[in-house]
Every structure is written in structure tokens, then in C-alpha cells.
Design an enzyme around this catalytic site. Structure first.
Site, PDB file in Angstrom:
ATOM      1  N   GLY A 299       0.745  -1.167  -0.060  1.00  0.00           N
ATOM      2  CA  GLY A 299      -0.118   0.127   0.051  1.00  0.00           C
ATOM      3  C   GLY A 299       0.824   1.341  -0.155  1.00  0.00           C
ATOM      4  N   GLY A 301       2.177   2.782  -2.713  1.00  0.00           N
ATOM      5  CA  GLY A 301       2.357   3.046  -3.957  1.00  0.00           C
ATOM      6  C   GLY A 301       1.790   4.550  -4.095  1.00  0.00           C
ATOM      7  N   SER A 302       2.001   5.248  -5.071  1.00  0.00           N
ATOM      8  CA  SER A 302       1.519   6.575  -5.342  1.00  0.00           C
ATOM      9  C   SER A 302       0.102   6.356  -5.861  1.00  0.00           C
ATOM     10  CB  SER A 302       2.413   7.365  -6.662  1.00  0.00           C
ATOM     11  OG  SER A 302       2.422   6.490  -7.863  1.00  0.00           O
ATOM     12  N   CYS A 304      -1.798   3.752  -5.027  1.00  0.00           N
ATOM     13  CA  CYS A 304      -2.534   2.663  -4.366  1.00  0.00           C
ATOM     14  C   CYS A 304      -3.608   3.335  -3.276  1.00  0.00           C
ATOM     15  CB  CYS A 304      -1.426   1.993  -3.306  1.00  0.00           C
ATOM     16  SG  CYS A 304      -0.158   1.306  -4.155  1.00  0.00           S
ATOM     17  N   ALA A 388      -4.698  -1.988  -9.828  1.00  0.00           N
ATOM     18  CA  ALA A 388      -6.114  -2.531  -9.271  1.00  0.00           C
ATOM     19  C   ALA A 388      -6.998  -1.511  -9.193  1.00  0.00           C
ATOM     20  CB  ALA A 388      -5.812  -3.072  -7.740  1.00  0.00           C
ATOM     21  N   SER A 463      12.605  20.533   6.896  1.00  0.00           N
ATOM     22  CA  SER A 463      13.450  19.962   5.916  1.00  0.00           C
ATOM     23  C   SER A 463      13.416  20.560   4.592  1.00  0.00           C
ATOM     24  CB  SER A 463      13.340  18.318   5.901  1.00  0.00           C
ATOM     25  OG  SER A 463      13.566  17.880   7.208  1.00  0.00           O
TER      26      SER A 463
HETATM   27  P1  XMP Z   1       5.006   3.946  -6.695  1.00  0.00           P
HETATM   28  O1  XMP Z   1       4.748   4.795  -5.460  1.00  0.00           O
HETATM   29  O2  XMP Z   1       6.431   3.845  -7.212  1.00  0.00           O
HETATM   30  O3  XMP Z   1       4.491   2.588  -6.666  1.00  0.00           O
HETATM   31  O4  XMP Z   1       4.059   4.413  -7.812  1.00  0.00           O
HETATM   32  C1  XMP Z   1       4.519   1.465  -7.565  1.00  0.00           C
HETATM   33  C2  XMP Z   1       3.797   0.225  -6.951  1.00  0.00           C
HETATM   34  O5  XMP Z   1       2.487   0.533  -6.565  1.00  0.00           O
HETATM   35  C3  XMP Z   1       1.970  -0.816  -6.482  1.00  0.00           C
HETATM   36  N1  XMP Z   1       0.734  -0.828  -7.420  1.00  0.00           N
HETATM   37  C4  XMP Z   1      -0.478  -0.877  -6.597  1.00  0.00           C
HETATM   38  N2  XMP Z   1      -0.842  -1.063  -5.281  1.00  0.00           N
HETATM   39  N3  XMP Z   1      -3.042  -0.831  -5.877  1.00  0.00           N
HETATM   40  C5  XMP Z   1      -2.258  -1.042  -4.743  1.00  0.00           C
HETATM   41  O6  XMP Z   1      -2.525  -0.857  -3.515  1.00  0.00           O
HETATM   42  C6  XMP Z   1      -3.042  -0.644  -7.280  1.00  0.00           C
HETATM   43  O7  XMP Z   1      -3.795  -0.396  -8.019  1.00  0.00           O
HETATM   44  C7  XMP Z   1      -1.411  -0.703  -7.726  1.00  0.00           C
HETATM   45  N4  XMP Z   1      -0.841  -0.694  -8.919  1.00  0.00           N
HETATM   46  C8  XMP Z   1       0.300  -0.751  -8.494  1.00  0.00           C
HETATM   47  C9  XMP Z   1       2.856  -1.899  -7.310  1.00  0.00           C
HETATM   48  O8  XMP Z   1       3.552  -2.599  -6.343  1.00  0.00           O
HETATM   49  C10 XMP Z   1       3.786  -0.935  -7.762  1.00  0.00           C
HETATM   50  O9  XMP Z   1       5.182  -1.399  -8.118  1.00  0.00           O
END
Ligand code: XMP
Length: 471
Positions: A299, A301-302, A304, A388, A463
Site C-alpha cells: 500500500g 504506492g503513489s 495505491c 487494481a 527539511s
Molecule cells: P509507486 O509509488 O512507485 O508505486 O508509484 C508503485 C507500486 O505500486 C503498487 N501498485 C498498486 N498498489 N493498488 C495498490 O495498492 C494498485 O492499484 C497498484 N498498482 C500498482 C505496485 O507494487 C507498484 O510496483
């Protein structure tokens, strides 16, 4: 009930140490992705359909990292993305593309666009070499109905080499004859490979790139844990993939553990990364199932929303700190997946015990991402979406659910256009190297000796830039 506190990247800072590092160039950013795969930089691109297809994977590998091709397409398409990366920089292309002599110029152009390849060996059965057709042969021909037989360079005029030719001999032949492609044949004039001037140049110019033992770029690909996952894993292996990454939100599940065992049994030589998890027990169970790398992140991720939808998750810094001792004990590298917003987060993830970080959002805005480019109020953006999210769930090839039946755990978003991946990576590496010099860390593992401190909201405010108007 005792409720422990868990921390995220922004909750902490690293304490500076006396440093003997005189220049940022004196640090070494090499690391491990899995038990048997080393990288020159600790960056991995996420297996998301707005982040990694062949162009992103090529860009990452050329810089010393690796890209993981997403699985939200049919098996043939994913395997073809892998093949495109493996073919990008290959001194000997062992199975060159061929086209039949009876094909037309129009068919040649179509195949060229489909495969991203501007020349083909000509063969009617894929074995016997009849000629070669290159950009030079077609440039002055405008009739798409022309047969390739009429415009190709025929067998009699071809310069060819033997399969065991050395790079320097091949280069000599290419230059002496002012040609760019050298087909390799056996004594029966059957196709055994192809060497191109471009590949020789690329290979000699980029020692920084992540390469396999044949000089081809490294690439990973994602597989699920249900349905055709084993068939997919086998097809990706045949396409030359270097590492398979299990793509499942809750990797500490019997489904995931079972899938790992089945894949490892069927493909014992293949490196497999398991995840995602956020606990020490999760790591232990994955390692026992046979993984070669452990991916951490529930959870952060940007895009997520898992934590908001389910109430489950662990702030990413604590998740890494939970898992790292187990990974270190068993010699299995840790990939910190998600939540990286700036280079400081990369430094903190590595100092907490990660070996690499996986990035989605930060790379989704780059030229090489497959996400849609849009213009909004005069500014350029690219579309990024969680795998997702509602639209991702609806567009899966095997999707049977209607939109009201889907509970999304991710969102669709627009991210600012950030230019070529190379530039984003360069900023991250600059921050990492500078961070390593503050921590007197010559290597990534030295960073782990640095001390974290928790900071307060005022520390956080201090910061960032403050008391001025940012230009
Ligand atoms: P960042 O922060 O780099 O994170 O954009 C990328 C990672 O987010 C995950 N990911 C998801 N997690 N729902 C989630 O909870 C989603 O729909 C989803 N899509 C991607 C995944 O691990 C990715 O590498």
C-alpha cells in the site's frame, strides 16, 4: 492491546557521519536484484501497464538497472516485449527475423512496424538464406505491391560469416564491405545468426548496462498466481526473460506460495522474485517456498488505495526494517516496492536494508513509459494507473466483472511529463551518491551502518524549503 508505531520515509532522517569520501564519484552503486542477478544501480521499474514495456525496460537496463514487463496483456504480447529487449543489444542475434521472398513491400512495411525491425533476412522456410532486405533496398521503391524478390540483395551478392566468427572479424567484414548486417550461415547456407554494426557499437559503448552472459540486456517480467501463470512463465522463459516477478498484492498467501513452488519446480534455473509482503514471517515463508528475491510493499504506492480500501498495510520504512534481517540472514535480496517520491526516499530505503527499489509513479511520466500522453491546460502529462484501479481491472484480457462488481484498490492519475528516463535516473543517482557521501558509505551495504532518527512535523517542515516563495 499494544499497538506499535510504524514509520514511513518522511518520518525519519539519516544522521550525517564523518566522511572520508572525497567525491561522489568514489561511491559504488552496484547491488543485487536476486541471489544471482547483479545490477549496477539499485533501480527497478514497476510491472505496471503505464510504466514498463520494452522501451522502459531497455532504458532502465542501459542505465544499469532493470525493468519488469507488466502482465496485463496476453502471453504472446508480453513475451514479444521481452524479446524486443533481449534483441536490442545483442552481438549475435541467434534467431533473426525472416521474411519470405514472395512477400510484398507492403507486407515488409507492416512486419517492420509490428516487430520494430527495419531489415529482415529473406527465407521461405526460416532456414535457407535467400537474401537480405534492408532499409537501403526499399528506400527508392514506392509500389507496395513489389515483390521482395525483385528488390532484395540476393544470396549471390551477400557477404556472410561463419557462426563462430569473432566480434573483431565481424566488425572488419562489416567495415570493409560498408554493410550494416552480417548474416551468419553454415556450410549449407542455412541461417545461424545475424551480427549488426549497431549492436557491436552499442555493446562496446555501454559498460554501464545490465547485461546477461551473452551481452544482451537484462529484463524481468511479471506473472500472476492463477490461471495460465505457468504457461506464461514458460513462454517468458523461452523468450529469454532473466527474472520472473510474482505480481500479487498479498504475496503472503497460500496461492502465492504454491505458485512459487510450482514455477521453481518447472523452471529450476529461473530467478523468481516473490511478494508483496511487509512482515518477517512473510519473507521467511517466501524464502522457504524458494524465491530468489523478496518484494516489500503493501500500500505505499503513489496510485495505491489498498490501505484505504482494506485497512491493511505497513508504512514502507517499517516494512523494510521488518523484512531486511530475514533477507540478510538467508542472502536473499530485498526490493522495496512503492512510495518513492524523491531521491532521499531511495537513500532511506537502502539504509533500512533494501537492495533495490521499484518505482512506478516517478517513471510513469517519462518519454519511455507506455502511458498515454495528454495535454491539460497547456501542460504535458502522462496517464498513470494502479493495476487494481477500476479501469485497469476492466481492461484485463480475462476480465469478467462489471464495473459495479469491482472494488478498486488503486486510482487513475495524471503525472507531469518528466522527459527521458535517463534524466530521471540521473537525478536519483545524483541524490543517492550525495547521500552516500553524507553517510561515509562507499557501497550500498555501508549505508546500513547509518543511524536513523525520527523527526517531528516541525522537523519535516524545516527539511523542505521554507520562508520564501519557491520559483
Ligand atoms: P509507486 O509509488 O512507485 O508505486 O508509484 C508503485 C507500486 O505500486 C503498487 N501498485 C498498486 N498498489 N493498488 C495498490 O495498492 C494498485 O492499484 C497498484 N498498482 C500498482 C505496485 O507494487 C507498484 O510496483
Amino acid at each position: 492491546m499494544y499497538i506499535p508505531t510504524a514509520l514511513s520515509y518522511d518520518d525519519v532522517l539519516l544522521v550525517p557521519k564523518k566522511s572520508d569520501i572525497k567525491s561522489r564519484h568514489d561511491v559504488e552503486t552496484g547491488t543485487k536484484l536476486t541471489r544471482n542477478i547483479s545490477l549496477k544501480i539499485p533501480l527497478v521499474s514497476a510491472n505496471m501497464d503505464t510504466v514498463t514495456e520494452n522501451e522502459m525496460a531497455i532504458a532502465l537496463a542501459l542505465e544499469g538497472g532493470i525493468g519488469i514487463i507488466h502482465r496485463f496483456c496476453d502471453i504472446a504480447k508480453q513475451a514479444s516485449e521481452v524479446r524486443k529487449v533481449k534483441r536490442k543489444q545483442n552481438i549475435i542475434i541467434s534467431k533473426p527475423f525472416t521474411i519470405s521472398a514472395s512477400a510484398t513491400l507492403g507486407e515488409f512495411k507492416e512486419k517492420s512496424a509490428d516487430l520494430g525491425c527495419s531489415s529482415f533476412l529473406v527465407s521461405d522456410n526460416g532456414l535457407d538464406l535467400l537474401g537480405i532486405i534492408t532499409r537501403r533496398d526499399v528506400v527508392f521503391c514506392s509500389d507496395d505491391n513489389t515483390s521482395l524478390k525483385a528488390i532484395m540483395t540476393p544470396k549471390e551478392k551477400l557477404i556472410v560469416g561463419p557462426i563462430d566468427i569473432s566480434t573483431s572479424e565481424a566488425q572488419k567484414l562489416l567495415r570493409e564491405n560498408k554493410i550494416e548486417k552480417l548474416p551468419l550461415v553454415d556450410s549449407n547456407f542455412q541461417i545461424k545468426g545475424l551480427i549488426t554494426e549497431k549492436d557491436i557499437m552499442r555493446n562496446s559503448n555501454n559498460n554501464q548496462a545490465s547485461k546477461d552472459s551473452s551481452g544482451r540486456l537484462l529484463v524481468g517480467a511479471a506473472v500472476g498466481v492463477r490461471g495460465d501463470y505457468l504457461e506464461r512463465a514458460v513462454a517468458l522463459t523461452e523468450a529469454g526473460v532473466d527474472v520472473l516477478v510474482l505480481d500479487i498484492a498479498h504475496g503472503h498467501s497460500s496461492n502465492a506460495l504454491e505458485a512459487i513452488k510450482i514455477i521453481k519446480r518447472a523452471l529450476p534455473q529461473m530467478e523468481v522474485i516473490g511478494g508483496n509482503i511487509a512482515t518477517a514471517q512473510g519473507a521467511l515463508d517466501l524464502i522457504e517456498a524458494g524465491v530468489d528475491g523478496v518484494k516489500v510493499g503493501i500500500g505505499p504506492g503513489s496510485i495505491c488505495t489498498t490501505r484505504l480500501t482494506t485497512g491493511f498495510g505497513v508504512p514502507q520504512l517499517s516494512a523494510i526494517l521488518n523484512v531486511a534481517p530475514v533477507c540478510q540472514k538467508y542472502g536473499v535480496p530485498l526490493i522495496a516496492d512503492g512510495g518513492i517520491k524523491q531521491s532521499a526516499d531511495l537513500v532511506k530505503a537502502l539504509a533500512a536494508g533494501a537492495d533495490t527499489v521499484m518505482m512506478g509513479g516517478q517513471l510513469s511520466g517519462t518519454t519511455e513509459s507506455p502511458g498515454l500522453a495528454i495535454n491539460y491546460k497547456g501542460r504535458q502529462y502522462k496517464i498513470s494507473r494502479g493495476m487494481a484501479s477500476l479501469t485497469a481491472a476492466l481492461s484485463r484480457p480475462d476480465s469478467k466483472e462489471k464495473h459495479h462488481q469491482i472494488t478498486p484498490e488503486g486510482i487513475e492519475a495524471r503525472v507531469p511529463y518528466r522527459g527521458p528516463v535517463k534524466d530521471v535516473i540521473s537525478r536519483y543517482l545524483g541524490g543517492l551518491k550525495s547521500g552516500m557521501s553524507y553517510g561515509n558509505a562507499r557501497t550500498i551495504s555501508d549505508l546500513r551502518d547509518c543511524q536513523f532518527i525520527r523527526i517531528t512535523n516541525s522537523g519535516m517542515r524545516e527539511s523542505d524549503s521554507h520562508d520564501n516563495e519557491v520559483l
